[in-house]
Design a protein around this motif. Structure first.
Motif, PDB file in Angstrom:
ATOM      1  N   ALA A 156       0.798  -1.199   0.103  1.00 14.59           N
ATOM      2  CA  ALA A 156       0.118  -0.133  -0.087  1.00 14.59           C
ATOM      3  C   ALA A 156       0.753   1.059   0.030  1.00 14.59           C
ATOM      4  O   ALA A 156       0.629   2.221  -0.677  1.00 14.59           O
ATOM      5  CB  ALA A 156      -0.964  -0.117   1.419  1.00 14.59           C
TER       6      ALA A 156
ATOM      7  N   TYR B 144      -0.610   4.896  -1.300  1.00 15.13           N
ATOM      8  CA  TYR B 144      -2.068   5.138  -0.569  1.00 15.13           C
ATOM      9  C   TYR B 144      -1.535   5.908   0.606  1.00 15.13           C
ATOM     10  O   TYR B 144      -0.440   5.976   1.169  1.00 15.13           O
ATOM     11  CB  TYR B 144      -2.417   3.788   0.069  1.00 15.13           C
ATOM     12  CG  TYR B 144      -3.344   3.058  -1.112  1.00 15.13           C
ATOM     13  CD1 TYR B 144      -4.590   2.979  -0.879  1.00 15.13           C
ATOM     14  CD2 TYR B 144      -2.821   2.151  -1.788  1.00 15.13           C
ATOM     15  CE1 TYR B 144      -5.390   2.557  -1.601  1.00 15.13           C
ATOM     16  CE2 TYR B 144      -3.392   1.525  -2.657  1.00 15.13           C
ATOM     17  CZ  TYR B 144      -4.740   1.698  -2.810  1.00 15.13           C
ATOM     18  OH  TYR B 144      -5.793   0.563  -3.766  1.00 15.13           O
TER      19      TYR B 144
ATOM     20  N   ASN C 177      -3.283   2.039  -7.313  1.00  9.73           N
ATOM     21  CA  ASN C 177      -4.129   3.018  -6.617  1.00  9.73           C
ATOM     22  C   ASN C 177      -5.388   3.488  -7.247  1.00  9.73           C
ATOM     23  O   ASN C 177      -5.086   4.724  -7.871  1.00  9.73           O
ATOM     24  CB  ASN C 177      -3.194   3.991  -5.633  1.00  9.73           C
ATOM     25  CG  ASN C 177      -4.202   4.770  -4.652  1.00  9.73           C
ATOM     26  OD1 ASN C 177      -5.346   4.495  -4.675  1.00  9.73           O
ATOM     27  ND2 ASN C 177      -3.519   5.615  -4.039  1.00  9.73           N
TER      28      ASN C 177
ATOM     29  N   ASP D 154      -9.723  -1.909  -0.382  1.00  9.07           N
ATOM     30  CA  ASP D 154     -10.153  -0.655  -1.147  1.00  9.07           C
ATOM     31  C   ASP D 154     -11.445  -0.466  -0.761  1.00  9.07           C
ATOM     32  O   ASP D 154     -12.008   0.842  -0.903  1.00  9.07           O
ATOM     33  CB  ASP D 154      -9.925  -1.131  -2.483  1.00  9.07           C
ATOM     34  CG  ASP D 154      -8.505  -0.852  -3.257  1.00  9.07           C
ATOM     35  OD1 ASP D 154      -8.006  -0.028  -2.593  1.00  9.07           O
ATOM     36  OD2 ASP D 154      -8.165  -1.574  -4.080  1.00  9.07           O
TER      37      ASP D 154
ATOM     38  N   ASN E  97      -8.950  -3.500  -8.779  1.00  6.93           N
ATOM     39  CA  ASN E  97      -7.442  -3.182  -8.737  1.00  6.93           C
ATOM     40  C   ASN E  97      -6.798  -4.584  -8.990  1.00  6.93           C
ATOM     41  O   ASN E  97      -6.796  -5.444  -7.936  1.00  6.93           O
ATOM     42  CB  ASN E  97      -7.346  -2.764  -7.139  1.00  6.93           C
ATOM     43  CG  ASN E  97      -5.731  -2.356  -6.917  1.00  6.93           C
ATOM     44  OD1 ASN E  97      -4.771  -2.500  -7.707  1.00  6.93           O
ATOM     45  ND2 ASN E  97      -5.767  -1.385  -5.939  1.00  6.93           N
TER      46      ASN E  97
END
Length: 201
Positions: A40, A45, A66, A89, A151
């Motif tokens: 992440a 993120y 992302n 997500d 994703n």
């Protein structure tokens, strides 16, 4: 089916399901892809959002990008996450749309669904729901979503035309798709395309 596919869609789903069962049950195992908080962070993120999340909400994350970097979601929007996995997500989306919004995750892997549903309960996210289903046959009514996110999932589907048709069906007029995925800029030999083991390698 919308047409002929390069591999058997059912066999491919079985391969994908088996791989992500492992990620759900043993998220810190050895995989050919990155997972969890380090991934992440690598994908950009917001640490101020990810940091406070419980480990169980992040550890099985295995995305490739992302989707929120394309555009932030708005308060009150309805969102569908296709191939929602452990729910990472979805939980990000839930924070962005707020309690006035709604987020539905769709996944075909029982272990991922059990994990994401329990995490949503633990996080007291009453505007989040996880549904068992295929993204080629989404358990979502027509014209329901303001946004569809995904994703690293569409590349794992044999019939992409069918997937995009379903996305179009569930989006409201003027709705949008925000997705991150893997693309190949060079031709792939037919023998490789038809090798089902390479799809999840």
């Amino acid at each position: 089916m919308s047409g002929e596919t390069p591999v058997d869609p059912v066999a491919l789903r079985d391969e994908v399901r088996a791989k992500y069962q492992e990620v759900a049950v043993d998220p810190h195992g050895e995989f050919h892809f990155h997972t969890g908080r380090p991934l992440a962070k690598r994908l950009g993120y917001d640490e101020s959002v990810v940091g406070p999340m419980p480990d169980v909400a992040v550890e099985s994350f295995a995305g490739v990008g992302n989707p929120f970097s394309l555009q932030a979601l708005s308060s009150g929007e309805r969102v569908v996450d296709i191939g929602s996995g452990g729910g990472f997500d979805v939980f990000i989306a839930a924070q962005q749309v707020g309690p006035e919004g709604r987020v539905v995750g769709i996944d075909m892997t029982e272990e991922m669904l059990a994990k994401s549903r329990q995490t949503a309960r633990d996080m007291e996210l009453s505007h989040v729901e996880f549904r068992d289903g295929l993204i080629e046959e989404m358990p979502i009514e027509d014209d329901w979503a303001d946004v569809v996110i995904s994703n690293g999932v569409i590349n794992l589907c044999a019939d992409k035309e069918l997937v995009f048709g379903e996305i179009n069906r569930v989006l409201k007029p003027g709705g949008r798709l925000q997705f991150a995925d893997i693309a190949n800029g060079a031709p792939v030999p037919e023998s490789a395309v038809k090798d089902i083991d390479l799809w999840t390698a």
